[in-house]
Design a protein around this motif. Structure first.
Motif, short mmCIF file in Angstrom:
data_model
loop_
_atom_site.label_atom_id
_atom_site.label_comp_id
_atom_site.label_asym_id
_atom_site.label_seq_id
_atom_site.Cartn_x
_atom_site.Cartn_y
_atom_site.Cartn_z
N LEU A 175 0.83 -1.20 0.00
CA LEU A 175 0.00 0.00 0.00
C LEU A 175 0.87 1.26 0.00
O LEU A 175 0.63 2.19 -0.79
N ALA A 176 1.85 1.30 0.89
CA ALA A 176 2.72 2.47 0.98
C ALA A 176 3.58 2.61 -0.27
O ALA A 176 3.77 3.73 -0.78
N TYR A 177 4.09 1.52 -0.76
CA TYR A 177 4.94 1.56 -1.95
C TYR A 177 4.16 2.11 -3.15
O TYR A 177 4.69 2.91 -3.94
N THR A 178 2.91 1.69 -3.27
CA THR A 178 2.09 2.17 -4.40
C THR A 178 1.94 3.68 -4.37
O THR A 178 2.04 4.36 -5.41
N TYR B 28 9.65 3.56 -10.65
CA TYR B 28 9.76 2.45 -9.71
C TYR B 28 8.41 1.85 -9.33
O TYR B 28 8.34 0.96 -8.48
N ALA B 29 7.34 2.31 -9.93
CA ALA B 29 6.02 1.78 -9.60
C ALA B 29 5.91 0.32 -10.01
O ALA B 29 6.49 -0.12 -11.02
N LEU B 30 5.17 -0.46 -9.22
CA LEU B 30 4.94 -1.86 -9.57
C LEU B 30 4.08 -1.93 -10.83
O LEU B 30 3.23 -1.08 -11.07
N PRO B 31 4.27 -2.97 -11.62
CA PRO B 31 3.46 -3.10 -12.84
C PRO B 31 2.03 -3.52 -12.52
O PRO B 31 1.75 -4.08 -11.46
N ALA C 228 2.32 -8.91 -4.09
CA ALA C 228 1.90 -8.49 -5.43
C ALA C 228 1.50 -9.68 -6.29
O ALA C 228 0.68 -9.53 -7.21
N LEU C 229 2.05 -10.85 -6.01
CA LEU C 229 1.69 -12.04 -6.79
C LEU C 229 0.79 -13.00 -6.01
O LEU C 229 0.32 -13.98 -6.59
N GLN D 79 9.43 -9.64 -13.09
CA GLN D 79 8.75 -8.41 -13.50
C GLN D 79 8.37 -7.55 -12.30
O GLN D 79 8.48 -6.32 -12.34
N VAL D 80 7.92 -8.20 -11.23
CA VAL D 80 7.53 -7.46 -10.04
C VAL D 80 8.75 -7.00 -9.25
O VAL D 80 8.75 -5.92 -8.64
#
Length: 446
Positions: free
Chosen positions: A200-203, A211-214, A295-296, A247-248
């Motif tokens: 949540l914080a990373y997003t 650097y955003a997650l895909p 994320a996965l 990828q993540v």
């Protein structure tokens, strides 16, 4: 939900092994062992030679693959292994030869050479699998007991450590002893909350940056799916999952690389804030492993638990060094999610430790772990102590280790970073405790 009595019901009507063939003879008579296994309900059973005159038995119990290796002259002592979390999409088969190629490495061979049968069971699914692992490992325990097993031990790593604690709490008389290493020994709700908070914080903090997650930003869903198309052969499925993991992992690893070039820059601030919010160390692996896991695995976690697993509607987020403006922005923009009561009840069952153990248990944990924080050990020990069960627990804090990450080659703290000598020392301490009734001392594992 299947009750405990039903799990072993298949074996209750089978006469004791002593009424047919001695356990020692079964271990060296492959045809008799295969026939006995089939009479106990195992399917697809095969027997083949194992080192030093032993026998490897492969087959399925309730549709789940298992592998057991019996030494020549087996007298009934056995060790079962519970493996850790695997990313959704990974094949669920177990190693057919756990002595020579199994996840325990040289440890399984050493235990086998001590005269123990060793083995493991597949779970019914990848991802969050405490419930299926407990059921299948208990079923394998009942199976090996019906084959002549006497003292049966259980060992598990990471999620497997949680499985060990769950088995000992639910079935206090089924196992002679347990060894839980780097495990989620206290609470899945706590750990999954930490992982979710990090994502949540990373997003929020990486929004509109390289650097955003895909993929998907909703924390309740996978960022991208790691599950390969149906029918994909196991080798290709494994490669598919590793590609998705890469990828993540690439964005947080790129963020870490940039942070090292400028320790006072914005990238370093993001890493410090995200890891602090999750309760992890400022480290490449401690940033990447939790993010890849959630994320996965978010969709599987919710599907397994029967609803969303975490509630942050009333939580206020902050981190050391965060300015008032940054803190306000983070709390205004972070996604707010509601937990489903059914899901939190599920995670309590599978598993929130009670601390009420009645079986010798040794835990091992690196003081810094990049996926399961050492705080799990602290909380579990407190519960055991509060229940007056200290005599059944010995907890070893092992110094942290570092190694290159499997993705990216950047060095970071390990998860389950034990040397072969430490692994064998942990096992020997448990075995001697059970056999001599003398609790091991604080220096048994260095």
């Amino acid at each position: 939900m299947i009750c405990a009595a039903a799990i072993g019901a298949t074996f209750l009507s089978v006469p004791p092994i002593s009424a047919r063939t001695p356990a020692v003879a079964l271990a060296t008579d492959r045809n008799a062992l295969v026939a006995r296994a089939q009479s106990l309900g195992a399917t697809n059973v095969t027997g083949k030679p194992a080192p030093n005159g032993g026998t490897t038995l492969n087959g399925k119990l309730g549709g789940a693959q298992f592998a057991l290796v019996f030494p020549a002259g087996w007298k009934g002592d056995s060790l079962l292994y519970a493996h850790g979390y695997s990313t959704p999409g990974m094949p669920i088969a177990v190693e057919a030869d756990p002595v020579e190629k199994g996840p325990g490495g040289a440890l399984f061979r050493a235990i086998y050479d001590q005269g123990f049968a060793v083995g493991h069971s597949a779970y019914d699914k990848a991802g969050l699998g405490v419930e299926t692992a407990v059921r299948n490992t208990k079923r394998l325990r009942d199976f090996i007991t019906a084959l002549g097993g006497k003292r049966v031990y259980v060992l598990g790593d990471s999620m497997g450590g949680s499985i060990v604690v769950t088995l000992l709490e639910l079935y206090p008389r089924a196992f002679a002893g347990g060894l839980a290493r780097c495990g989620v020994v206290d609470s899945w709700k706590t750990l999954l909350g930490q992982l979710t908070d990090m994502r949540l914080a990373y997003t929020v903090l990486t929004r509109d940056t390289p650097y955003a997650l895909p993929g998907e930003r909703d924390v309740r869903l996978d960022a991208i799916s790691s599950v390969p198309p149906a029918g994909t052969p196991d080798p290709q499925a494994t490669a598919y999952v590793w590609t998705r993991m890469g990828q993540v992992a690439q964005p947080p690893l790129a963020l870490w690389t940039a942070a090292q070039k400028n320790p006072d820059g914005s990238e370093a601030r993001i890493v410090r804030q995200v890891t602090a919010i999750g309760g992890f160390d400022y480290d490449a692996a401690s940033l990447t492993y939790p993010l890849v896991t959630t994320a996965l695995g978010a969709s599987d976690m919710a599907a397994t638990a029967g609803g969303w697993i975490y509630d942050n509607r009333q939580k206020h987020y902050s981190a050391s060094g965060m300015t008032a403006q940054e803190e306000t922005m983070l709390n205004a923009q972070i996604q707010r999610v509601r937990a489903a009561p059914k899901a939190t009840a599920y995670l309590t069952r599978w598993h929130e430790a009670t601390g009420r153990i009645n079986t010798p248990l040794i835990t091992m944990h690196n003081r810094i772990d990049s996926l399961v924080p050492y705080a799990q050990e602290v909380a579990f020990e407190a519960k055991v102590r509060a229940n007056g069960r200290d005599r059944f627990l010995v907890a070893y804090a092992v110094p942290p280790t570092r190694a290159p990450l499997p993705i990216g080659g950047i060095e970071g703290y390990t998860h389950c970073g034990f040397s072969p000598a430490q692994a064998l020392a942990g096992w020997n301490a448990l075995r001697q405790w059970v056999e001599t009734k003398r609790k091991p001392g604080p220096d048994a594992i260095q």
